[in-house]
Design a protein around this motif. Structure first.
Motif, PDB file in Angstrom:
ATOM      1  N   MET A   1       0.828  -1.209   0.000  1.00  0.00           N
ATOM      2  CA  MET A   1       0.000   0.000   0.000  1.00  0.00           C
ATOM      3  C   MET A   1       0.864   1.261   0.000  1.00  0.00           C
ATOM      4  O   MET A   1       0.476   2.298  -0.532  1.00  0.00           O
ATOM      5  CB  MET A   1      -0.932   0.002   1.214  1.00  0.00           C
ATOM      6  N   GLY A   2       2.057   1.159   0.600  1.00  0.00           N
ATOM      7  CA  GLY A   2       2.951   2.311   0.623  1.00  0.00           C
ATOM      8  C   GLY A   2       3.446   2.703  -0.758  1.00  0.00           C
ATOM      9  O   GLY A   2       3.843   3.847  -0.982  1.00  0.00           O
ATOM     10  N   ALA A   3       3.421   1.753  -1.687  1.00  0.00           N
ATOM     11  CA  ALA A   3       3.895   2.007  -3.051  1.00  0.00           C
ATOM     12  C   ALA A   3       2.737   2.187  -4.032  1.00  0.00           C
ATOM     13  O   ALA A   3       2.935   2.103  -5.244  1.00  0.00           O
ATOM     14  CB  ALA A   3       4.789   0.852  -3.506  1.00  0.00           C
ATOM     15  N   TYR A   4       1.537   2.474  -3.515  1.00  0.00           N
ATOM     16  CA  TYR A   4       0.346   2.519  -4.369  1.00  0.00           C
ATOM     17  C   TYR A   4       0.480   3.545  -5.490  1.00  0.00           C
ATOM     18  O   TYR A   4       0.084   3.288  -6.632  1.00  0.00           O
ATOM     19  CB  TYR A   4      -0.890   2.832  -3.523  1.00  0.00           C
ATOM     20  N   HIS A   5       1.065   4.700  -5.198  1.00  0.00           N
ATOM     21  CA  HIS A   5       1.158   5.762  -6.214  1.00  0.00           C
ATOM     22  C   HIS A   5       2.144   5.413  -7.322  1.00  0.00           C
ATOM     23  O   HIS A   5       2.169   6.075  -8.362  1.00  0.00           O
ATOM     24  CB  HIS A   5       1.534   7.098  -5.567  1.00  0.00           C
ATOM     25  N   ARG A   6       2.956   4.368  -7.116  1.00  0.00           N
ATOM     26  CA  ARG A   6       3.898   3.936  -8.154  1.00  0.00           C
ATOM     27  C   ARG A   6       3.671   2.462  -8.504  1.00  0.00           C
ATOM     28  O   ARG A   6       4.588   1.723  -8.833  1.00  0.00           O
ATOM     29  CB  ARG A   6       5.343   4.162  -7.683  1.00  0.00           C
ATOM     30  N   ARG A   7       2.394   2.059  -8.461  1.00  0.00           N
ATOM     31  CA  ARG A   7       2.022   0.651  -8.593  1.00  0.00           C
ATOM     32  C   ARG A   7       2.383   0.026  -9.942  1.00  0.00           C
ATOM     33  O   ARG A   7       2.428  -1.197 -10.060  1.00  0.00           O
ATOM     34  CB  ARG A   7       0.533   0.455  -8.307  1.00  0.00           C
ATOM     35  N   LYS A   8       2.639   0.851 -10.975  1.00  0.00           N
ATOM     36  CA  LYS A   8       3.012   0.304 -12.276  1.00  0.00           C
ATOM     37  C   LYS A   8       4.486  -0.109 -12.330  1.00  0.00           C
ATOM     38  O   LYS A   8       4.895  -0.822 -13.249  1.00  0.00           O
ATOM     39  CB  LYS A   8       2.716   1.321 -13.377  1.00  0.00           C
ATOM     40  N   ASP A   9       5.250   0.326 -11.357  1.00  0.00           N
ATOM     41  CA  ASP A   9       6.683   0.020 -11.307  1.00  0.00           C
ATOM     42  C   ASP A   9       6.903  -1.296 -10.560  1.00  0.00           C
ATOM     43  O   ASP A   9       7.426  -1.322  -9.448  1.00  0.00           O
ATOM     44  CB  ASP A   9       7.424   1.172 -10.611  1.00  0.00           C
ATOM     45  N   ARG A  10       6.514  -2.403 -11.172  1.00  0.00           N
ATOM     46  CA  ARG A  10       6.542  -3.695 -10.483  1.00  0.00           C
ATOM     47  C   ARG A  10       7.952  -4.119 -10.085  1.00  0.00           C
ATOM     48  O   ARG A  10       8.171  -4.619  -8.985  1.00  0.00           O
ATOM     49  CB  ARG A  10       5.893  -4.760 -11.374  1.00  0.00           C
ATOM     50  N   ALA A  11       8.911  -3.921 -10.980  1.00  0.00           N
ATOM     51  CA  ALA A  11      10.284  -4.321 -10.676  1.00  0.00           C
ATOM     52  C   ALA A  11      10.848  -3.496  -9.517  1.00  0.00           C
ATOM     53  O   ALA A  11      11.486  -4.031  -8.605  1.00  0.00           O
ATOM     54  CB  ALA A  11      11.168  -4.171 -11.912  1.00  0.00           C
ATOM     55  N   GLY A  12      10.583  -2.182  -9.548  1.00  0.00           N
ATOM     56  CA  GLY A  12      11.064  -1.316  -8.480  1.00  0.00           C
ATOM     57  C   GLY A  12      10.421  -1.635  -7.151  1.00  0.00           C
ATOM     58  O   GLY A  12      11.085  -1.635  -6.101  1.00  0.00           O
ATOM     59  N   ILE A  13       9.131  -1.937  -7.161  1.00  0.00           N
ATOM     60  CA  ILE A  13       8.412  -2.278  -5.933  1.00  0.00           C
ATOM     61  C   ILE A  13       8.963  -3.571  -5.348  1.00  0.00           C
ATOM     62  O   ILE A  13       9.170  -3.692  -4.134  1.00  0.00           O
ATOM     63  CB  ILE A  13       6.904  -2.388  -6.208  1.00  0.00           C
ATOM     64  N   ALA A  14       9.220  -4.559  -6.196  1.00  0.00           N
ATOM     65  CA  ALA A  14       9.767  -5.833  -5.723  1.00  0.00           C
ATOM     66  C   ALA A  14      11.133  -5.625  -5.076  1.00  0.00           C
ATOM     67  O   ALA A  14      11.433  -6.210  -4.020  1.00  0.00           O
ATOM     68  CB  ALA A  14       9.872  -6.821  -6.881  1.00  0.00           C
ATOM     69  N   ALA A  15      11.952  -4.768  -5.676  1.00  0.00           N
ATOM     70  CA  ALA A  15      13.273  -4.485  -5.118  1.00  0.00           C
ATOM     71  C   ALA A  15      13.161  -3.760  -3.781  1.00  0.00           C
ATOM     72  O   ALA A  15      13.897  -4.060  -2.823  1.00  0.00           O
ATOM     73  CB  ALA A  15      14.089  -3.657  -6.106  1.00  0.00           C
ATOM     74  N   ASP A  16      12.237  -2.810  -3.695  1.00  0.00           N
ATOM     75  CA  ASP A  16      12.060  -2.062  -2.456  1.00  0.00           C
ATOM     76  C   ASP A  16      11.494  -2.950  -1.347  1.00  0.00           C
ATOM     77  O   ASP A  16      11.851  -2.805  -0.174  1.00  0.00           O
ATOM     78  CB  ASP A  16      11.133  -0.867  -2.689  1.00  0.00           C
TER      79      ASP A  16
END
Length: 239
Positions: free
Chosen positions: A99-114
């Motif tokens: 939920m913290g990454a909701y505003h950048r939800r299209k960045d799947r690779a970046g979210i997985a890394a974070d």
């Protein structure tokens, strides 16, 4: 990085802040100290856009942000860890983090890394990633709240009383985690009642009393605990 200039704000007809001024340099860790009802949380809410100032302004990287909605301030890199270890109790630890990454939800690779980075920083969250957040201890919820804010990829993080109602051992863990956030290049504004914790980790402190800054000093610049307590408890006025 952040400048609060003559901030006047409150709720309805009740004025809480009466001309607050503070500055957080890039890469710094600044603490805002004060007792209950002194205006600490209201200051943070005005910075992130949850309270509209009556007077004064908030500048981020030199840019006035008073007219920018709260959700857009988050996209600019301003993130807040709220008081009370607030989590989505019915959702899993991992769902809370995402939920913290909701505003950048299209960045799947970046979210997985974070997500992997947060789990590396808070190993207990990895162990409990499938557990509903409502089942966590107070310390674990605080770690989750910080981790969720990190998922937004902030450049500046505001923390509202992260040590409140935690055992001393857990407070030490949270303090170490906050210090570790500087390795990420974050600028930090910490609101606390725990004077000892603030003096251990902050570069600079402000004390707010009655909605005004009553004291400010570089940590290590001859601060005596007895002197600080006098300002904190209201025995002295601003120098």
């Amino acid at each position: 990085m952040l400048k609060v200039d003559n901030l006047v704000a409150g709720y309805g007809r009740t004025r809480i802040l009466h001309g607050v001024n503070l500055h957080v340099p890039k890469g710094g860790l600044v603490a805002l100290l004060g007792g209950n009802g002194t205006g600490k949380s209201t200051t943070l809410k005005a910075i992130v856009g949850l309270v509209k100032p009556e007077e004064g302004q908030v500048l981020l990287d030199g840019q006035p942000i008073d007219a920018i909605p709260a959700e857009k301030r988050a996209a600019m890199g301003l993130s807040m860890v709220p008081q009370g270890k607030e989590v989505f109790a019915a959702m899993s630890v991992e769902e809370n983090l995402l939920m913290g990454a909701y505003h950048r939800r299209k960045d799947r690779a970046g979210i997985a890394a974070d997500l992997e980075s947060v789990y590396g920083r808070f190993k207990r969250l990895r162990e409990r990633r499938k557990v509903n957040a409502g089942m966590l201890s107070g310390g674990e919820r605080q770690m989750l709240s910080i981790g969720r804010s990190l998922m937004a990829r902030p450049t500046m993080l505001l923390l509202d009383e992260p040590s409140a109602a935690l055992a001393p051992r857990i407070v030490e863990e949270i303090a170490e985690a906050i210090l570790g956030l500087r390795e990420l290049g974050l600028t930090l504004l910490l609101v606390e009642q725990n004077v000892g914790m603030a003096l251990d980790i902050a570069d600079y402190i402000y004390v707010i009393r009655g909605g005004r800054i009553a004291y400010e000093r570089t940590v290590g610049d001859g601060i005596a605990m007895e002197e600080l307590q006098e300002f904190y408890l209201g025995g002295k006025d601003h120098e």
